[in-house]
Structures are given as structure tokens and as C-alpha cells.
Write a protein that holds these residues in place. Structure first.
Motif, PDB file in Angstrom:
ATOM      1  N   ARG A 147       0.828  -1.199   0.000  1.00 36.23           N
ATOM      2  CA  ARG A 147       0.000   0.000   0.000  1.00 36.23           C
ATOM      3  C   ARG A 147       0.867   1.254   0.000  1.00 36.23           C
ATOM      4  O   ARG A 147       0.557   2.228  -0.684  1.00 36.23           O
ATOM      5  CB  ARG A 147      -0.938  -0.006   1.217  1.00 36.23           C
ATOM      6  CG  ARG A 147      -2.075  -1.010   1.110  1.00 36.23           C
ATOM      7  CD  ARG A 147      -2.873  -1.051   2.415  1.00 36.23           C
ATOM      8  NE  ARG A 147      -3.370   0.273   2.766  1.00 36.23           N
ATOM      9  CZ  ARG A 147      -4.471   0.820   2.258  1.00 36.23           C
ATOM     10  NH1 ARG A 147      -5.186   0.158   1.353  1.00 36.23           N
ATOM     11  NH2 ARG A 147      -4.866   2.023   2.637  1.00 36.23           N
ATOM     12  N   ARG A 151       0.830   3.940  -2.863  1.00 40.05           N
ATOM     13  CA  ARG A 151       0.470   5.281  -2.411  1.00 40.05           C
ATOM     14  C   ARG A 151       1.417   6.313  -3.026  1.00 40.05           C
ATOM     15  O   ARG A 151       0.991   7.371  -3.501  1.00 40.05           O
ATOM     16  CB  ARG A 151       0.521   5.342  -0.883  1.00 40.05           C
ATOM     17  CG  ARG A 151       0.229   6.724  -0.321  1.00 40.05           C
ATOM     18  CD  ARG A 151       0.142   6.711   1.197  1.00 40.05           C
ATOM     19  NE  ARG A 151      -1.102   6.085   1.622  1.00 40.05           N
ATOM     20  CZ  ARG A 151      -1.176   4.968   2.315  1.00 40.05           C
ATOM     21  NH1 ARG A 151      -0.073   4.347   2.676  1.00 40.05           N
ATOM     22  NH2 ARG A 151      -2.344   4.461   2.665  1.00 40.05           N
ATOM     23  N   PHE A 195      -6.556   7.653  -0.081  1.00 38.46           N
ATOM     24  CA  PHE A 195      -5.538   6.623  -0.263  1.00 38.46           C
ATOM     25  C   PHE A 195      -4.150   7.245  -0.336  1.00 38.46           C
ATOM     26  O   PHE A 195      -3.179   6.714   0.206  1.00 38.46           O
ATOM     27  CB  PHE A 195      -5.822   5.818  -1.536  1.00 38.46           C
ATOM     28  CG  PHE A 195      -4.804   4.749  -1.809  1.00 38.46           C
ATOM     29  CD1 PHE A 195      -4.815   3.557  -1.105  1.00 38.46           C
ATOM     30  CD2 PHE A 195      -3.821   4.939  -2.770  1.00 38.46           C
ATOM     31  CE1 PHE A 195      -3.860   2.573  -1.345  1.00 38.46           C
ATOM     32  CE2 PHE A 195      -2.871   3.969  -3.026  1.00 38.46           C
ATOM     33  CZ  PHE A 195      -2.895   2.779  -2.311  1.00 38.46           C
ATOM     34  N   ILE A 196      -4.045   8.397  -0.997  1.00 32.16           N
ATOM     35  CA  ILE A 196      -2.752   9.063  -1.166  1.00 32.16           C
ATOM     36  C   ILE A 196      -2.240   9.639   0.155  1.00 32.16           C
ATOM     37  O   ILE A 196      -1.032   9.646   0.410  1.00 32.16           O
ATOM     38  CB  ILE A 196      -2.860  10.183  -2.231  1.00 32.16           C
ATOM     39  CG1 ILE A 196      -3.105   9.573  -3.606  1.00 32.16           C
ATOM     40  CG2 ILE A 196      -1.596  11.039  -2.261  1.00 32.16           C
ATOM     41  CD1 ILE A 196      -3.371  10.595  -4.688  1.00 32.16           C
TER      42      ILE A 196
END
Length: 249
Positions: A147, A151, A195-196
Motif C-alpha cells: 500500500r 500510495r 488513499f494518497i
């Protein structure tokens, strides 16, 4: 009544947090931990029985232990295979989400196609949902690092775009005619930007590292510009620290 419900909800939430190590609460995972608990208790009980009862029954006790160990091993293997499947699928969905969004027009600008952004957002949600089903701690750790990798990849393509990137006119995000370019959905922007955003719970392996003076002397042979900058930074820090100390006197 509302206060009572809130209190019950808080108690349930606290209980679930205490059982976080059992997550996800799937049948296989619960069965595995139940068998593990039963096996540990059985070992203690059988050991006590062997010490204080007829030793001739040891064989029967060992058969029971063997059965529990075999059931635990089988459940562990099933659990590991399921966890690996979830882990691989979550990784694939993260990559797929990036590939969906990482498309550019003829002028080299990131696509602002509404459907593309919505699909990328949905795919990220699918990756998160599948990721929550991962059971093995080793798979969970790798999924966290996956992730982080994706990201940063998303962060590299999602910029501070011009206003007309999102919609030809702001009002179009509320309603627009058929002959107007469909604006990017705010729902997709929420998911992608969440998410970022940096995950505060992530344990960053990169500590606050500083070169020693001896290491800077060695690096100066091949990277003199970098060393000059770092030494300037050290001098500025020292001057600022000395100024703060002088003010506190």
C-alpha cells in the motif's frame, strides 16, 4: 435511550479492539485460534493427568493430542492458503487501480475521464476490502508495504490540477447537460486522495539518519555538491541553536 445505545456501541467497539489480533473474524481464522487454544489447554491437562494418575493411560492421551495437532495443522494450511490468495488479489487490485488511472491524453496530461476515476476509486476500495481479509501476519505486513508503494505511485501522478481539469464549470459537478464533458465525481476524488494521504499508523522504517563528519569527508570525494549542502545545513542549525540558547539565558 440514545445514551444507552451509545454506551452499548462503545462497549462493543472496545471488545472488538481487544480482539483485533483475531481479525479477520472468518470461520477459518476463528477455528484455527480455537483449536490452538484447545490444544494448549489439553497439553496442560494431559501433562497433569500423566503426573498424578495412572501412567498406563499415556497412550490414550497422546492419541488425543495427535488428533488435535493434526486438526490444527490442517486448519493452519487452509488458513495460510486463503490468506495468500487474499494477499495476492489485494496486490493485483492496487496495481490495477493505478493502471486504470495512469493514462494520458495526446498532450501528455493525465486523463480526466469521469468513468476512469470512478473505476480507479472502486478498485482501490476492492483492494482494501480484500486486504482486510488477510489472516497471516506476514501477509499483512507485506500488504502494508504494498500500500505504501502504490500510495507513492499515485502521489506521483495526482497533482494540483487546474480547476477545469475537474469540471468545465464548478456547477457541472451538481448538474450538467449531455453535451458537456462529464465532471470528475467528488466521490472518486475522496477515495483516491484518502488513499494518497499519509497513513499515520504506518511505522516508517526510515529513521532520522544523519551522516557522521567522517562519512561526509569520505563522500566529499565523489559527491562534493551534496556534502557542501549538508555542511551548510549543519552550520545553519548550529547558528539557530546558539541563537535560541542565547535568548533563553
Amino acid at each position: 435511550m440514545t445514551t444507552y445505545r451509545k454506551a452499548i456501541r462503545n462497549k462493543v467497539t472496545s471488545s472488538l479492539k481487544a480482539l483485533k489480533w483475531l481479525a479477520p473474524f472468518s470461520l477459518v481464522n476463528i477455528l484455527f485460534h480455537s483449536l490452538l487454544f484447545i490444544l494448549c489447554v489439553s497439553i496442560v491437562i494431559i501433562f497433569s493427568l500423566v503426573l498424578f494418575t495412572d501412567i498406563s493411560r499415556t497412550r490414550d492421551y497422546l492419541i488425543v493430542l495427535g488428533f488435535l495437532a493434526a486438526a490444527l495443522t490442517l486448519t493452519y494450511n487452509v488458513r495460510r492458503h486463503l490468506s495468500e490468495d487474499y494477499f495476492k488479489e489485494a496486490r493485483e487490485q492496487l496495481q490495477k487501480a493505478f493502471e486504470i488511472l495512469n493514462v494520458y491524453d495526446a498532450e501528455g496530461r493525465l486523463s480526466n475521464d469521469r468513468l476512469r476515476w470512478l473505476t480507479a476509486a472502486r478498485t482501490l476500495l476492492i483492494a482494501e476490502r480484500i486486504g482486510r481479509k488477510i489472516m497471516m501476519s506476514s501477509h499483512k505486513e507485506i500488504n502494508i508495504e504494498d500500500r505504501q508503494f502504490w500510495r507513492m505511485k499515485f502521489h506521483g501522478i495526482v497533482k494540483n490540477f487546474s480547476e477545469d481539469f475537474y469540471a468545465e464549470e464548478p456547477v457541472h459537478m451538481i448538474h450538467h447537460m449531455a453535451d458537456v464533458r462529464s465532471p470528475i465525481s467528488e466521490a472518486s476524488l475522496v477515495i483516491i486522495h484518502e488513499f494518497i494521504d499519509w497513513d499515520e499508523s504506518y511505522a516508517d522504517p526510515l529513521k532520522r539518519e544523519l551522516f557522521s563528519d567522517e562519512k561526509l569527508d569520505l563522500l566529499d570525494r565523489h559527491y562534493p555538491h551534496m556534502v557542501r549542502v549538508l555542511r551548510t545545513v549543519r552550520r545553519i542549525r548550529a547558528e539557530n541553536y546558539a541563537g535560541v540558547e542565547a535568548q533563553n539565558r
